[in-house]
Design a protein around this motif. Structure first.
Motif, PDB file in Angstrom:
ATOM      1  N   GLU A 123     -73.240 -35.898 -44.204  1.00  0.00           N
ATOM      2  CA  GLU A 123     -72.015 -35.233 -44.627  1.00  0.00           C
ATOM      3  C   GLU A 123     -72.098 -33.726 -44.335  1.00  0.00           C
ATOM      4  O   GLU A 123     -71.157 -33.122 -43.818  1.00  0.00           O
ATOM      5  CB  GLU A 123     -71.837 -35.467 -46.130  1.00  0.00           C
ATOM      6  N   ARG A 124     -73.240 -33.148 -44.640  1.00  0.00           N
ATOM      7  CA  ARG A 124     -73.433 -31.719 -44.382  1.00  0.00           C
ATOM      8  C   ARG A 124     -73.399 -31.432 -42.876  1.00  0.00           C
ATOM      9  O   ARG A 124     -72.786 -30.454 -42.438  1.00  0.00           O
ATOM     10  CB  ARG A 124     -74.765 -31.249 -44.977  1.00  0.00           C
ATOM     11  N   ALA A 125     -74.034 -32.300 -42.098  1.00  0.00           N
ATOM     12  CA  ALA A 125     -74.052 -32.118 -40.642  1.00  0.00           C
ATOM     13  C   ALA A 125     -72.627 -32.126 -40.099  1.00  0.00           C
ATOM     14  O   ALA A 125     -72.244 -31.279 -39.279  1.00  0.00           O
ATOM     15  CB  ALA A 125     -74.890 -33.212 -39.985  1.00  0.00           C
ATOM     16  N   GLN A 126     -71.833 -33.084 -40.577  1.00  0.00           N
ATOM     17  CA  GLN A 126     -70.455 -33.191 -40.108  1.00  0.00           C
ATOM     18  C   GLN A 126     -69.637 -31.952 -40.494  1.00  0.00           C
ATOM     19  O   GLN A 126     -68.847 -31.444 -39.699  1.00  0.00           O
ATOM     20  CB  GLN A 126     -69.817 -34.481 -40.663  1.00  0.00           C
ATOM     21  N   THR A 127     -69.835 -31.469 -41.711  1.00  0.00           N
ATOM     22  CA  THR A 127     -69.128 -30.268 -42.174  1.00  0.00           C
ATOM     23  C   THR A 127     -69.481 -29.066 -41.301  1.00  0.00           C
ATOM     24  O   THR A 127     -68.604 -28.295 -40.892  1.00  0.00           O
ATOM     25  CB  THR A 127     -69.499 -29.967 -43.646  1.00  0.00           C
ATOM     26  N   LEU A 128     -70.770 -28.918 -41.006  1.00  0.00           N
ATOM     27  CA  LEU A 128     -71.218 -27.792 -40.176  1.00  0.00           C
ATOM     28  C   LEU A 128     -70.625 -27.892 -38.773  1.00  0.00           C
ATOM     29  O   LEU A 128     -70.125 -26.908 -38.222  1.00  0.00           O
ATOM     30  CB  LEU A 128     -72.749 -27.760 -40.100  1.00  0.00           C
ATOM     31  N   LEU A 129     -70.665 -29.082 -38.182  1.00  0.00           N
ATOM     32  CA  LEU A 129     -70.120 -29.262 -36.832  1.00  0.00           C
ATOM     33  C   LEU A 129     -68.642 -28.895 -36.803  1.00  0.00           C
ATOM     34  O   LEU A 129     -68.171 -28.198 -35.893  1.00  0.00           O
ATOM     35  CB  LEU A 129     -70.310 -30.706 -36.366  1.00  0.00           C
ATOM     36  N   ALA A 130     -67.908 -29.350 -37.801  1.00  0.00           N
ATOM     37  CA  ALA A 130     -66.467 -29.070 -37.848  1.00  0.00           C
ATOM     38  C   ALA A 130     -66.228 -27.570 -37.967  1.00  0.00           C
ATOM     39  O   ALA A 130     -65.320 -27.016 -37.336  1.00  0.00           O
ATOM     40  CB  ALA A 130     -65.837 -29.815 -39.023  1.00  0.00           C
ATOM     41  N   ARG A 131     -67.070 -26.897 -38.734  1.00  0.00           N
ATOM     42  CA  ARG A 131     -66.910 -25.466 -38.959  1.00  0.00           C
ATOM     43  C   ARG A 131     -67.050 -24.644 -37.685  1.00  0.00           C
ATOM     44  O   ARG A 131     -66.451 -23.586 -37.556  1.00  0.00           O
ATOM     45  CB  ARG A 131     -67.957 -25.000 -39.964  1.00  0.00           C
ATOM     46  N   ARG A 152     -73.572 -24.446 -30.144  1.00  0.00           N
ATOM     47  CA  ARG A 152     -72.915 -24.597 -31.455  1.00  0.00           C
ATOM     48  C   ARG A 152     -73.667 -25.605 -32.309  1.00  0.00           C
ATOM     49  O   ARG A 152     -73.846 -25.421 -33.523  1.00  0.00           O
ATOM     50  CB  ARG A 152     -71.456 -25.029 -31.284  1.00  0.00           C
ATOM     51  N   VAL A 153     -74.111 -26.696 -31.673  1.00  0.00           N
ATOM     52  CA  VAL A 153     -74.884 -27.709 -32.402  1.00  0.00           C
ATOM     53  C   VAL A 153     -76.225 -27.106 -32.860  1.00  0.00           C
ATOM     54  O   VAL A 153     -76.672 -27.335 -33.989  1.00  0.00           O
ATOM     55  CB  VAL A 153     -75.115 -28.967 -31.533  1.00  0.00           C
ATOM     56  N   ALA A 154     -76.832 -26.310 -31.979  1.00  0.00           N
ATOM     57  CA  ALA A 154     -78.107 -25.667 -32.343  1.00  0.00           C
ATOM     58  C   ALA A 154     -77.928 -24.721 -33.538  1.00  0.00           C
ATOM     59  O   ALA A 154     -78.814 -24.614 -34.390  1.00  0.00           O
ATOM     60  CB  ALA A 154     -78.697 -24.923 -31.149  1.00  0.00           C
ATOM     61  N   PHE A 155     -76.775 -24.053 -33.623  1.00  0.00           N
ATOM     62  CA  PHE A 155     -76.511 -23.188 -34.784  1.00  0.00           C
ATOM     63  C   PHE A 155     -76.472 -24.037 -36.051  1.00  0.00           C
ATOM     64  O   PHE A 155     -77.024 -23.662 -37.084  1.00  0.00           O
ATOM     65  CB  PHE A 155     -75.150 -22.468 -34.669  1.00  0.00           C
ATOM     66  N   CYS A 156     -75.784 -25.188 -35.956  1.00  0.00           N
ATOM     67  CA  CYS A 156     -75.680 -26.077 -37.125  1.00  0.00           C
ATOM     68  C   CYS A 156     -77.067 -26.552 -37.557  1.00  0.00           C
ATOM     69  O   CYS A 156     -77.364 -26.612 -38.750  1.00  0.00           O
ATOM     70  CB  CYS A 156     -74.811 -27.293 -36.811  1.00  0.00           C
TER      71      CYS A 156
END
Ligand code: ADP
Ligand code: ADP
Length: 229
Positions: A123-131, A152-156
């Protein structure tokens, strides 16, 4: 309340051998809570060495490193690893994502290693990706993503475990200028929203000007530390 406090950091490679090179000559540098500091340095000035020492990936010959008020001298390797895993996020020029896992899974895995239940981690991963604007790309492997999406994925991933300190070494240095600008904007939004403290090395003075403060490193010394309004 400094999140990163470096005092008198010295580092020499190949000490007493041919090829001895004194890289850092007594660096004092602090990053306050919520502060984003640009580290600007010509190639070879010791920026990567300094970031590795700040991130507890390498040790200084002399000087002190404190992370969120915790002095790191004399800590066991296990405790250093724990501090690094919980409190520090890293971003490099190249994404270093695991190629055989999806983007989402790359952000889930460090959380599992930190004891977070899978459902919460996902859930957290998905939230970060969306952000950061790649919420629709989570199911893809890194090779299927553009360079900007990969970063962007690396930032997440760097933010997956809610670090206090972000260390970044040319985080958009691998991207063309237009993409670099957009991706850097996404990173700054994410850092500001989460109130993260960051030390971000860049050659790009336009990007440096978007941070709170610029620290210049030359030949292993801080030469100017200027505020930017
Ligand atoms: P920057 O990131 O600013 O380009 P580095 O910290 O990577 O600088 O390197 C600073 C200097 O130290 C360079 O002269 C580099 O060649 C040297 N150096 C870096 N790592 C090592 C190493 N492991 N052994 C010997 N010399 C090194
Ligand atoms: P360069 O500074 O030459 O561009 P990279 O930034 O691509 O190199 O390399 C990442 C560096 O981080 C490598 O030197 C690698 O050994 C080091 N490293 C060691 N442990 C870790 C870790 N746990 N997480 C991330 N990077 C690590």
């Amino acid at each position: 309340d400094a999140v990163l406090n470096l005092r008198g950091i010295e580092k020499t490679y190949n000490k007493g051998q041919p090829g001895e090179v004194q890289v850092l000559r007594g660096i004092d540098l602090s990053v306050s809570r919520g502060e984003v500091v640009a580290l600007v340095a010509p190639s070879g000035a010791g920026k990567s060495t300094l970031l590795h020492i700040a991130g507890l990936l390498d040790t200084a010959d002399r000087g002190q490193v404190a992370i969120a008020g915790q002095e790191t001298a004399g800590l066991s390797d296990a405790r250093r690893t724990e501090l690094r895993r919980q409190d520090i996020g890293f971003i490099y020029q190249f994404h270093h994502l695991l190629p055989e896992f999806s983007a989402l899974e790359n952000i889930v895995l460090p959380q599992l290693a930190n004891g977070v239940p899978r459902r919460d981690a996902a859930e957290r991963a998905q939230t970060l990706l969306a952000r950061v604007g790649v919420g629709h790309r989570g199911g893809h492997r890194p090779a299927a993503l553009s360079g900007g999406e990969q970063q962007r994925v690396a930032f997440c991933r760097a933010l997956a475990n809610g670090p206090r300190l972000l260390l970044a070494d040319e985080p958009t240095g691998n991207l063309d200028p237009a993409t670099s600008d957009q991706v850097f904007g996404a990173l700054m939004d994410l850092v500001r929203e989460t109130g993260l403290s960051a030390l971000i090395a860049t050659h790009n003075l336009d990007l440096a000007a978007r941070m709170d403060r610029v620290v210049r490193l030359e030949a292993g010394s801080v030469v100017v530390a200027s505020g930017i309004a």
